[in-house]
Design an enzyme around this catalytic site. Structure first.
Site, PDB file in Angstrom:
ATOM      1  N   SER A 175       0.853  -1.192   0.000  1.00  0.00           N
ATOM      2  CA  SER A 175       0.000   0.000   0.000  1.00  0.00           C
ATOM      3  C   SER A 175       0.886   1.237   0.000  1.00  0.00           C
ATOM      4  CB  SER A 175      -0.902   0.024   1.233  1.00  0.00           C
ATOM      5  OG  SER A 175      -1.495   1.309   1.363  1.00  0.00           O
ATOM      6  N   ASN A 246      -1.204  -4.241  -6.237  1.00  0.00           N
ATOM      7  CA  ASN A 246      -1.870  -3.193  -5.467  1.00  0.00           C
ATOM      8  C   ASN A 246      -2.078  -1.975  -6.372  1.00  0.00           C
ATOM      9  OD1 ASN A 246      -2.780  -1.654  -3.144  1.00  0.00           O
ATOM     10  ND2 ASN A 246      -1.493  -2.959  -1.860  1.00  0.00           N
TER      11      ASN A 246
END
Length: 336
Positions: A175, A246
């Protein structure tokens, strides 16, 4: 299908408010006869991956149901797997609002949520109440205020608490919204983390008499050398799978669009080609030694097929689900 009308109403709201409203309604019907309102019959297309049998190759990506509040309602829509989280050891509010933005013309989202969640203990209680019969993945991360050097401790705490309830465990080290988190994808930091995680997995397997596979979720912004290094580490540490990818920090495909300059990770259609390319390169590097779960910009049957052709064994959706709704699930599972 009714979703275009629902979407039109929801898109009048701030994105996070729309999400909260939707989940409020899903929570109300979860575990009740009203679940039939969202239930869809999808064909069975079993896939064996990471030692697990998935009812079909399509899963829900992490980030939508962070706390595992709507597992049954989402499961009724036809997902072969649901990945809840990212969850952290302790509750945390995430970053300041606004922190979620639509790029409507590009069918993309930018988020800088920052792992807002109610903590792993709350998630476990929600999982205990669920009756979902697909594969449940639980995505774990570190608290923002945990120093990166001690980050592995947060993953180990979460593993211990969720192990008995997870179909598989996803390790989120990619992230862009938790300071320093992505540094865990490289070199000694990655080796150190994976060693600790693998040791914990072995201990928990002995304790619970079951093996829960581990998948690591990576970023789409890795260089060729970084990707080779990550692949090598995953193989050396006998990790069970890799989730690619991601969200991206790259804005090259959304220049000039409203909200394009917002800080955070970009997902949805603008991520499609970038994530597919990472999967293709990763697949060549791994050469079948561990499976890839493909995610990033899947909003059609063609996009899902592209991920599988690039080397993914399973695929996941998130932003495409926001823009296209439950019909996308049935469409992909039926025609993939």
């Amino acid at each position: 299908m009714y979703y275009p009308f629902v979407r039109k109403a929801l898109f009048q709201l701030d994105p996070e408010r729309a999400h909260e409203f939707t989940f409020q309604q899903l929570r109300r019907i979860t575990g009740t006869p009203f679940e039939a309102l969202v239930r869809q019959k999808v064909p069975a297309k079993p896939v064996n991956c990471m030692g697990l049998t998935f009812k079909n190759p399509l899963g829900l990506a992490a980030g939508l149901d962070k706390d595992g509040e709507c597992i049954d309602a989402l499961g009724a829509m036809g997902f072969g797997s649901i990945e809840i989280g990212t969850v952290t050891p302790r509750p945390q509010p995430g970053n300041d609002k606004p922190r979620l933005f639509r790029l409507v013309d590009a069918e993309g989202l930018i988020n800088r949520m920052g792992f807002n969640n109610f903590g792993v203990d709350n998630l476990v209680e929600n999982v205990k109440k669920a009756h979902y019969d697909g594969v449940l993945g639980i995505n774990i991360g570190k608290n923002k205020d945990t120093p990166v050097e001690q980050g592995k401790d947060d993953y180990l705490i979460c593993m211990e608490k969720i192990y008995a309830y997870a179909g598989y465990i996803a390790i989120n080290i990619s992230s862009p919204n938790t300071p320093g988190l992505r540094t865990l994808q490289y070199g000694e930091a990655l080796d150190d983390l994976l060693t600790a995680i693998k040791n914990k997995q072995n201990d928990l397997q002995a304790m619970h008499h079951k093996y829960v596979p581990i998948a690591v979720k990576i970023a789409p912004d890795l260089s060729e050398d970084e990707l080779i290094q990550v692949a090598d580490s995953l193989v050396r540490h006998n990790i069970d799978g890799v989730i690619a990818t991601n969200t991206t920090l790259d804005r090259s495909l959304v220049q000039g669009m409203k909200n394009c300059d917002q800080t955070g990770g970009l997902s949805g259609r603008p991520l499609q080609l970038k994530s597919t390319e990472i999967i293709r390169r990763l697949s060549l590097e791994l050469n079948g030694r561990l499976p890839i779960i493909g995610v990033g910009g899947i909003d059609s049957v063609i996009a899902a097929r592209e991920k599988i052709a690039a080397g993914a064994s399973l695929v996941q959706i998130y932003s495409g689900f926001i823009f296209k709704g439950p019909p996308l699930i049935k469409e992909i599972v039926t025609h993939i």
